[in-house]
Design an enzyme around this catalytic site. Sequence first.
Site, PDB file in Angstrom:
ATOM      1  CG  ASN A   1     -20.195  68.457 -20.929  1.00 57.91           C
ATOM      2  OD1 ASN A   1     -18.984  68.265 -21.135  1.00 57.91           O
ATOM      3  ND2 ASN A   1     -20.938  69.182 -21.749  1.00 57.91           N
TER       4      ASN A   1
ATOM      5  CB  ALA B   1     -15.020  78.867 -35.590  1.00 57.89           C
TER       6      ALA B   1
ATOM      7  CB  SER C   1     -16.118  67.587 -22.848  1.00 59.07           C
ATOM      8  OG  SER C   1     -15.174  68.603 -22.967  1.00 59.07           O
TER       9      SER C   1
ATOM     10  CB  THR D   1     -18.650  71.822 -35.196  1.00 59.00           C
ATOM     11  OG1 THR D   1     -17.641  71.568 -34.211  1.00 59.00           O
ATOM     12  CG2 THR D   1     -20.018  71.555 -34.593  1.00 59.00           C
TER      13      THR D   1
ATOM     14  CG  HIS E   1     -10.620  71.187 -34.653  1.00 53.62           C
ATOM     15  ND1 HIS E   1     -10.211  72.327 -35.330  1.00 53.62           N
ATOM     16  CD2 HIS E   1     -11.475  71.628 -33.694  1.00 53.62           C
ATOM     17  CE1 HIS E   1     -10.780  73.395 -34.809  1.00 53.62           C
ATOM     18  NE2 HIS E   1     -11.557  72.993 -33.808  1.00 53.62           N
TER      19      HIS E   1
END
Length: 508
Positions: free
Chosen positions: A109, A120, A107, A478, A432
Site C-alpha cells: 500500500n 516506536a 504490506s 525504523t 522487524h
Amino acid sequence: MGRHFPDDVDVAIVGSGPTGAAYARILSELRPDLRVAMFEVGPAVTDPPGAHVKSIADEDARADAQHRSEGPSSPAADGRLRRAGTFLLADGFQQADEDGIPSVAMSSNVGGMGAHWTCACPRPGDSERITFIPDLDDLLAEAVRLLGVSTDAFDDAPFAHEVRRRLATVFDEGRPAERRVQPMPLAVSVGDDGTVTWSGSDVVFGHVTRNNPRFTLHAEALVRRVLVEDGRVTGLQLIDRTDGTVHEVNAREVVVAADALRTPQLLWASGIRPVALGRYLNDQSQIIHAVRLRDVESTTASRLDPRGRTTVVRQSGVSWVPYTDAEPFHGQVMQLDASPVPLAPGDVPEPGSIVGLGWFCAKELSAEDRVTFDATETDGYGMPAMRVHYLLSEADHAVLDRARDSIKRAAAALGDPLDPEPRTLPLGASLHYQGTVRMGAVDDATTVCDPVSRVWGVDGLRVAGNGVIPTSTACNPTLTSVALAVAGARNIAESLPAARPMQEEVSR
C-alpha cells in the site's frame, strides 16, 4: 498521485514506506530541481496518501484500508499469527530442520508498513549502533524531524510516571542515563482537543514533497526489473497493475526501498546478485506478558478520544526499557490500545490498569540466515518466489531465556500478571526484519552497499529500509533505517549533476 508514467526522471524510488518517503523529502528540500518519481506496488488506502491507518476515525474505513493493504491474494488461513494490514508469505517460510520465520509478513500500500506500525522510535545503543558512520547521531536527529517523533506526547497520562518509577527500581541501577527507563519516543502528535495522529509516510513526505511539482507518486505500479548497462543503472521496468501494460522509465539514480524481503528480491530478479544479497537476515524474537497495575487509583481523565473509543494509551503511556550489551533485549511497556497483539482479551476493569509488556531480543548474526529466490517459481506478483532459511542458535535461545526472566521481573514490579508465564510469539511477529541488503564500510562479500547505501559494483543504484541495517538490534529499526536513508539522499543531492529542464519548461 499519477497514472501517467514518466519517460525520464532523475531519481526513481521503488517503495513508498518511511525510507522511500525520506529520500523524496530530503531531495525535495535540497534539490528541488530534480525530477523524482516514486513507484508503489500497492494501492493508496488513505487520504492523504501514506497516512497511518490508526488515524482513520471510522472503524469500517480503517478495516477496509487494512484489507486493501494485504497483498495480491487472501492471507493464509493456516493459523499463523498475522497483523491486520499485512499478508503472510504463502509458503517457503520454513525449510526442513530449520526454525524458519512462520509469521514473516509484508504490506502492499502507499506508505508501506509505515501505515500499520506502532510508531516506536527508540535510538540504538551499545553494539546496536553502526560504528563506521561518524555522523550517526546527526542522522538520527534528522530522522526524528522527518518522522515527527515526540517523547512527551502522553506525558500527562495519569499512570505513566508510576509505571516508569516501578520499572526503574528493577532496571536502572548501573546504567548510563541515556539507557535508563524512560518514555518511549513515538512518531505521534496529540492535538489540543486530544486527537491522536500517528505518523505514516505522509508525515515524512511533508508539505514540501507534496507541493514539489517535480515529484510524482504512482500507486499500483509493480517494478519488476532495475535496468543496468555496463555497470550503470539506466532505469527500471514496471507493470501497471491496473491494466497489465509494461513501461520503462529512464533514471539517473534508482533507490530500491521495497522492504527487507522484496528489496533483495528485486535486485535478484534484475540479475544484481552480490554474495551477501539476502544473507544475514535477522528478526527480533518477541516475548509478551500482561499485568494489572496494583495500588493505583481509578481516574476518569481522558478515557474517551474525539472518535469515541477508549483511549487507554493516555492512561499509562508507553515506556521504554532500552537495550544494553549486558541485557541484549529491549522492552516496550504499553497499554493494550498501542499493542499490535491482543495481550489481555476480555474485560478491562479500568482504562490504563492493564499494561502490556513486549520484550524484543537481538539475534546472533549468521550468513546462513537468509532469504533466497527461485529461478522458476513465482509469487503472487509474478516475482521470484522466496525461500527463508532461518535457525535460532544456542546463543539466541540463551538470550530468550534471559529475556523471559527480565520480563517476569518487570511484571512483578508493576502488578499482578494475568497469566502465570509470558508468551513467546512466533518468529516474524515483530515485523522487524533486517540485514538482507546490509551496509558496510568495505566491499568484502559480507555487505551489499556502502555507508551511503550505494550498491557495490552498480553505479546509480541504492537500497533503503530495515534490510540495510548491518548490526544486530533489539530496538525498533525504523528510526535507524530512516536515518540511513537521509545519508543516502544527502549524498544524491550533493553528487548528482544539475537536472535537465522538464519538457514543458523547454517548450515554454
